[in-house]
Every structure is written in structure tokens, then in C-alpha cells.
Motif scaffolding. Structure first.
Motif, PDB file in Angstrom:
ATOM      1  N   ALA A 115       1.013  -1.285  -0.141  1.00  0.00           N
ATOM      2  CA  ALA A 115       0.097  -0.047  -0.037  1.00  0.00           C
ATOM      3  C   ALA A 115       0.790   1.285   0.017  1.00  0.00           C
ATOM      4  CB  ALA A 115      -0.927   0.005   1.236  1.00  0.00           C
ATOM      5  N   GLY A 116       1.904   1.104  -0.641  1.00  0.00           N
ATOM      6  CA  GLY A 116       2.840   2.445  -0.917  1.00  0.00           C
ATOM      7  C   GLY A 116       2.083   3.315  -1.831  1.00  0.00           C
ATOM      8  N   LYS A 117       3.005   4.453  -2.021  1.00  0.00           N
ATOM      9  CA  LYS A 117       2.836   5.696  -3.120  1.00  0.00           C
ATOM     10  C   LYS A 117       2.305   5.097  -4.515  1.00  0.00           C
ATOM     11  CE  LYS A 117       3.331   8.854   0.064  1.00  0.00           C
ATOM     12  NZ  LYS A 117       4.265   9.851  -0.136  1.00  0.00           N
ATOM     13  N   MET A 118       2.854   4.333  -4.973  1.00  0.00           N
ATOM     14  CA  MET A 118       2.680   4.076  -6.574  1.00  0.00           C
ATOM     15  C   MET A 118       1.023   3.251  -6.396  1.00  0.00           C
ATOM     16  SD  MET A 118       3.336   4.023  -9.493  1.00  0.00           S
ATOM     17  CE  MET A 118       5.004   4.146  -9.774  1.00  0.00           C
ATOM     18  N   ALA A 119       0.731   2.270  -5.582  1.00  0.00           N
ATOM     19  CA  ALA A 119      -0.289   1.689  -5.233  1.00  0.00           C
ATOM     20  C   ALA A 119      -1.501   2.840  -5.166  1.00  0.00           C
ATOM     21  CB  ALA A 119      -0.492   0.668  -4.007  1.00  0.00           C
ATOM     22  N   GLU A 120      -1.253   3.720  -4.249  1.00  0.00           N
ATOM     23  CA  GLU A 120      -2.029   4.835  -3.764  1.00  0.00           C
ATOM     24  C   GLU A 120      -2.580   5.662  -4.931  1.00  0.00           C
ATOM     25  OE1 GLU A 120      -2.618   9.039  -1.452  1.00  0.00           O
ATOM     26  OE2 GLU A 120      -0.919   7.638  -0.835  1.00  0.00           O
ATOM     27  N   SER A 121      -1.395   5.879  -6.044  1.00  0.00           N
ATOM     28  CA  SER A 121      -1.771   6.474  -7.157  1.00  0.00           C
ATOM     29  C   SER A 121      -2.574   5.734  -8.291  1.00  0.00           C
ATOM     30  CB  SER A 121      -0.296   6.946  -8.022  1.00  0.00           C
ATOM     31  OG  SER A 121       0.452   7.625  -7.147  1.00  0.00           O
ATOM     32  N   ILE A 122      -2.350   4.582  -8.324  1.00  0.00           N
ATOM     33  CA  ILE A 122      -3.223   3.563  -9.194  1.00  0.00           C
ATOM     34  C   ILE A 122      -4.538   3.644  -8.611  1.00  0.00           C
ATOM     35  CG2 ILE A 122      -3.686   1.358 -10.328  1.00  0.00           C
ATOM     36  CD1 ILE A 122      -0.358   1.174  -9.994  1.00  0.00           C
ATOM     37  N   ALA A 123      -4.745   3.460  -7.318  1.00  0.00           N
ATOM     38  CA  ALA A 123      -6.023   2.885  -6.849  1.00  0.00           C
ATOM     39  C   ALA A 123      -6.963   4.503  -6.897  1.00  0.00           C
ATOM     40  CB  ALA A 123      -5.992   2.885  -5.335  1.00  0.00           C
ATOM     41  N   ARG A 124      -6.220   5.880  -6.586  1.00  0.00           N
ATOM     42  CA  ARG A 124      -6.855   6.811  -6.794  1.00  0.00           C
ATOM     43  C   ARG A 124      -7.390   7.111  -8.201  1.00  0.00           C
ATOM     44  NH1 ARG A 124      -6.684  10.703  -2.598  1.00  0.00           N
ATOM     45  NH2 ARG A 124      -5.420  10.308  -0.869  1.00  0.00           N
ATOM     46  N   GLY A 125      -6.466   6.904  -9.266  1.00  0.00           N
ATOM     47  CA  GLY A 125      -6.880   7.197 -10.487  1.00  0.00           C
ATOM     48  C   GLY A 125      -8.017   6.141 -11.049  1.00  0.00           C
ATOM     49  N   VAL A 126      -7.942   4.971 -10.679  1.00  0.00           N
ATOM     50  CA  VAL A 126      -9.026   3.940 -10.628  1.00  0.00           C
ATOM     51  C   VAL A 126     -10.315   4.632 -10.427  1.00  0.00           C
ATOM     52  CG1 VAL A 126     -10.037   1.673 -10.268  1.00  0.00           C
ATOM     53  CG2 VAL A 126      -7.697   1.958 -11.132  1.00  0.00           C
ATOM     54  N   VAL A 127     -10.409   4.976  -9.046  1.00  0.00           N
ATOM     55  CA  VAL A 127     -11.628   5.639  -8.571  1.00  0.00           C
ATOM     56  C   VAL A 127     -12.105   6.806  -9.079  1.00  0.00           C
ATOM     57  CG1 VAL A 127     -12.631   6.572  -6.289  1.00  0.00           C
ATOM     58  CG2 VAL A 127     -11.477   4.366  -6.247  1.00  0.00           C
ATOM     59  N   ARG A 128     -11.086   7.860  -9.320  1.00  0.00           N
ATOM     60  CA  ARG A 128     -11.099   9.053 -10.061  1.00  0.00           C
ATOM     61  C   ARG A 128     -11.743   8.860 -11.347  1.00  0.00           C
ATOM     62  NH1 ARG A 128      -6.566  11.123  -9.317  1.00  0.00           N
ATOM     63  NH2 ARG A 128      -5.838  10.435 -11.266  1.00  0.00           N
ATOM     64  N   SER A 129     -11.278   7.830 -12.288  1.00  0.00           N
ATOM     65  CA  SER A 129     -11.911   7.724 -13.462  1.00  0.00           C
ATOM     66  C   SER A 129     -13.344   6.857 -13.699  1.00  0.00           C
ATOM     67  CB  SER A 129     -10.788   7.033 -14.266  1.00  0.00           C
ATOM     68  OG  SER A 129     -10.858   5.472 -13.829  1.00  0.00           O
ATOM     69  N   GLY A 130     -13.573   6.553 -12.660  1.00  0.00           N
ATOM     70  CA  GLY A 130     -14.826   5.857 -12.260  1.00  0.00           C
ATOM     71  C   GLY A 130     -14.834   4.434 -12.876  1.00  0.00           C
ATOM     72  N   ILE A 131     -13.723   3.915 -13.114  1.00  0.00           N
ATOM     73  CA  ILE A 131     -13.859   2.494 -13.533  1.00  0.00           C
ATOM     74  C   ILE A 131     -14.113   1.645 -12.606  1.00  0.00           C
ATOM     75  CG2 ILE A 131     -11.849   0.693 -14.126  1.00  0.00           C
ATOM     76  CD1 ILE A 131     -10.244   2.747 -15.325  1.00  0.00           C
ATOM     77  N   PRO A 176       4.946   0.961 -14.664  1.00  0.00           N
ATOM     78  CA  PRO A 176       4.795   2.334 -14.810  1.00  0.00           C
ATOM     79  C   PRO A 176       5.735   3.206 -14.404  1.00  0.00           C
ATOM     80  CG  PRO A 176       4.135   1.154 -12.549  1.00  0.00           C
ATOM     81  CD  PRO A 176       4.769   0.209 -13.437  1.00  0.00           C
ATOM     82  N   ASN A 177       5.498   4.550 -14.293  1.00  0.00           N
ATOM     83  CA  ASN A 177       6.508   5.358 -13.859  1.00  0.00           C
ATOM     84  C   ASN A 177       5.802   6.493 -12.877  1.00  0.00           C
ATOM     85  OD1 ASN A 177       5.297   7.182 -15.577  1.00  0.00           O
ATOM     86  ND2 ASN A 177       7.136   7.682 -16.800  1.00  0.00           N
ATOM     87  N   THR A 178       6.789   7.289 -12.404  1.00  0.00           N
ATOM     88  CA  THR A 178       6.208   8.053 -11.063  1.00  0.00           C
ATOM     89  C   THR A 178       5.297   9.126 -11.351  1.00  0.00           C
ATOM     90  OG1 THR A 178       8.526   9.464 -11.333  1.00  0.00           O
ATOM     91  CG2 THR A 178       8.276   7.525  -9.688  1.00  0.00           C
ATOM     92  N   PRO A 179       5.251   9.603 -12.770  1.00  0.00           N
ATOM     93  CA  PRO A 179       4.198  10.717 -12.943  1.00  0.00           C
ATOM     94  C   PRO A 179       2.842  10.050 -13.045  1.00  0.00           C
ATOM     95  CG  PRO A 179       5.694  10.816 -14.529  1.00  0.00           C
ATOM     96  CD  PRO A 179       6.237   9.740 -13.857  1.00  0.00           C
ATOM     97  N   SER A 180       2.569   8.816 -12.660  1.00  0.00           N
ATOM     98  CA  SER A 180       1.178   8.298 -12.418  1.00  0.00           C
ATOM     99  C   SER A 180       0.743   9.020 -11.031  1.00  0.00           C
ATOM    100  CB  SER A 180       1.515   6.630 -11.952  1.00  0.00           C
ATOM    101  OG  SER A 180       2.149   6.453 -10.911  1.00  0.00           O
ATOM    102  N   ALA A 181       1.488   9.537 -10.511  1.00  0.00           N
ATOM    103  CA  ALA A 181       0.988  10.252  -9.162  1.00  0.00           C
ATOM    104  C   ALA A 181       0.152  11.530  -9.654  1.00  0.00           C
ATOM    105  CB  ALA A 181       2.161  10.788  -8.276  1.00  0.00           C
ATOM    106  N   VAL A 182       0.427  11.920 -10.779  1.00  0.00           N
ATOM    107  CA  VAL A 182      -0.549  13.159 -11.315  1.00  0.00           C
ATOM    108  C   VAL A 182      -1.220  12.630 -12.675  1.00  0.00           C
ATOM    109  CG1 VAL A 182       1.132  14.863 -10.331  1.00  0.00           C
ATOM    110  CG2 VAL A 182       1.770  14.004 -12.705  1.00  0.00           C
ATOM    111  N   GLY A 183      -1.250  11.406 -12.919  1.00  0.00           N
ATOM    112  CA  GLY A 183      -2.243  10.805 -14.025  1.00  0.00           C
ATOM    113  C   GLY A 183      -1.736  10.952 -15.179  1.00  0.00           C
ATOM    114  N   VAL A 184      -0.441  10.942 -15.323  1.00  0.00           N
ATOM    115  CA  VAL A 184       0.156  11.228 -16.888  1.00  0.00           C
ATOM    116  C   VAL A 184       1.595  10.368 -16.846  1.00  0.00           C
ATOM    117  CG1 VAL A 184      -0.466  13.438 -17.349  1.00  0.00           C
ATOM    118  CG2 VAL A 184       1.693  13.225 -15.982  1.00  0.00           C
ATOM    119  N   ALA A 185       1.378   8.704 -16.402  1.00  0.00           N
ATOM    120  CA  ALA A 185       2.210   7.965 -16.192  1.00  0.00           C
ATOM    121  C   ALA A 185       2.511   7.797 -17.710  1.00  0.00           C
ATOM    122  CB  ALA A 185       1.692   6.688 -15.631  1.00  0.00           C
ATOM    123  N   ALA A 186       3.481   6.937 -18.216  1.00  0.00           N
ATOM    124  CA  ALA A 186       3.839   6.002 -19.240  1.00  0.00           C
ATOM    125  C   ALA A 186       4.150   4.979 -18.788  1.00  0.00           C
ATOM    126  CB  ALA A 186       5.279   6.792 -20.035  1.00  0.00           C
TER     127      ALA A 186
END
Length: 275
Positions: free
Chosen positions: A18-34, A126-136
Motif C-alpha cells: 500500500a505504498g505511494k504507487m499503489a495509492e496513485s493507481i487506486a486513486r486514478g481508478v476511482v477518479r476515472s470511475g472504472i 509504470p513510472n512516477t508521473p502516475s501520481a499526477v495521472g500522466v504515467a507512461a
């Protein structure tokens, strides 16, 4: 036996780690409505990490075993040096009904599959810009992972940026480019800002202009449909300021230095994955 399809309308997602990368992914999934947050679970002993996930509605369970049992898709988001122990510990619960995903850098699908006891596994870089929704991000399918499995994971990781599919043999090069690449760009932004200060700009203004210029140029490169060389030419007037600056970059070996950085990082990734 062929794995059963993941129920796309009702599946539940679990994070092991449950680190920062997991949090970024989970937030993105919820924010996008998936997925709604009540279909996502994780576990962590740290109060700080628990609160981070609880703040947007994710269920916290007592143990990783509980997360496995509650989930159809499991994302292993632990550090590379501990992923083996974690997967082996959970192995009795990891049936082929569950789609397994690893974002542990440098850990190969062959090893992940051996530890899990089956090959319904997908590796994602993934890479660290996943934290702001623009990962590659890039994914590679394991032996028993289906195209539908891949599409589901692409949708999840697409919530925090763009994602491509590629053969795992390319992952060291991908690490050298998109995995390590943000650090190269941060260095470039810092250097551009320092140049602005040297030319007389206040530090805050120089850093803001440098950051926004890189952001704007990247947006042009991804959305204009033009080759970067053409975009560069569009800015470069005969005898003007831009060509004077480009001339200095070329004299300093700017392109070769960036190319060498990617190759060196890819080589190091290869060395680490062999250890």
C-alpha cells in the motif's frame, strides 16, 4: 485448464502493498470511475498508509491473505527485494481464478509465475508521473494471461496515464527510457531554470517558465502528430535566437548524452535483473 474470465462488471481489485504507487493507481481508478472504492481493498500496518487509502473510500483489511481472498485481480506493489517472499507466502491462495499483476521493477515474469505456481500473471512497468495521472506504462502478458486480461489491466493503468503492450524482452530498455526518464527531465528543467537565472530572471519565474515550457513541448509532441524534429524546425528561424541556443546544445553533445543515459540505465536494469 483455461482460466475463467474475470467478471468485468463486478470484479474486485486488491493491492498487496500500500505504498505511494499503489495509492496513485487506486486513486486514478476511482477518479476515472472504472471502479468504486468499495470494490478495492488493501492492507497495511502503518496508520499513515491506512489513512491515505481510507481517505478516498478504499477498504482496509487486517492481512494480505484477506485481500487475496476478497479480490479477483491482485496487484503486487511491493518492493522488488521482497516480492518473492510475499508471493510465496500467499501462493496457497493464488488460484488461476485470480489475475495477478506485478509492478515490481526488474522482476521477470518467469520468476513471478514460478513463485505463484501458475502463469496468469501480467507485468507492468509504470513510472512516477502516475501520481499526477500522466504515467507512461507498459505491460507484458504472462503465459496464461488472456487478451481480455490484458485489456482489463490496460484500462486500470490507463486511468493514470497512457499504456502500451510490449514483449517483456524490451523491459530493460523501457526502464532506461520511461522508468528512469523523468529524472532526466527534472535535471533538464533544473538546468533550464538555472540558465534563466543566469540570464537575469528571478528564480521562481525561471523555474515556472522552465517547467511549463517542458510540459507544453511534451503536449505538442504527443498531440500535434508532427515529428519532434519538425516541431523544432517550426520554432527555429534563420539566424534567430533558437538556432543559436540549439547550436550550443549540439556543440555540447546534448542528443548523444541523452541517448547514452537511456542506454546506460537499460544496461544497469539488465544487470540488476540478472542478480
Amino acid at each position: 485448464m483455461e482460466a475463467l474470465p474475470i467478471p468485468t462488471e463486478t470484479y474486485k481489485l486488491g493491492f498487496i502493498g500500500a505504498g505511494k504507487m499503489a495509492e496513485s493507481i487506486a486513486r486514478g481508478v476511482v477518479r476515472s470511475g472504472i471502479l468504486p472504492p468499495d470494490r478495492i481493498t488493501t492492507s497495511h500496518s502503518s496508520i499513515t498508509r491506512r489513512k491515505a487509502f481510507e481517505s478516498f473510500g478504499v477498504h482496509l483489511l487486517p492481512r494480505n491473505d484477506d485481500v487475496v481472498e476478497a479480490s479477483d485481480i491482485l496487484i503486487f506493489s511491493v518492493k522488488p527485494q521482497v516480492v518473492k517472499d510475499v508471493v510465496l507466502q500467499l501462493r496457497p491462495l493464488l488460484s488461476t481464478k485470480k489475475l495477478l499483476v506485478s509492478i515490481a521493477a526488474g522482476v521477470k515474469l518467469k520468476d513471478l509465475q514460478d513463485w505463484a505456481g501458475h502463469s496468469r500473471f501480467i507485468r507492468v512497468m509504470p513510472n512516477t508521473p502516475s501520481a499526477v495521472g500522466v504515467a507512461a506504462s507498459v505491460l507484458s502478458l504472462g503465459g496464461a494471461a488472456t487478451e481480455q486480461d490484458g485489456d482489463l489491466i490496460a484500462e486500470l493503468f490507463g486511468s493514470v496515464g497512457k499504456i502500451w503492450k510490449a514483449d517483456e524482452k524490451l523491459f530493460d530498455a523501457i526502464t532506461g527510457l520511461s522508468g528512469s526518464g523523468p529524472a532526466y527531465i527534472y535535471l533538464a528543467i533544473e538546468a533550464l531554470a538555472d540558465g534563466g537565472v543566469a540570464a537575469g530572471l528571478p528564480r521562481e519565474l525561471a523555474l515556472g517558465l522552465a517547467s511549463q515550457t517542458v510540459l507544453g513541448a511534451a503536449s505538442m509532441a504527443t498531440s500535434s502528430g508532427k515529428h519532434p524534429g519538425q516541431l523544432k524546425d517550426d520554432v527555429t528561424s534563420p539566424g534567430g535566437t533558437t538556432i543559436a541556443g540549439i547550436h550550443e546544445l549540439e556543440k555540447g553533445g546534448f542528443r548523444g548524452i541523452l541517448m547514452n543515459a537511456v542506454v546506460a540505465a537499460a544496461r544497469r536494469s539488465r544487470e540488476l535483473s540478472q542478480n
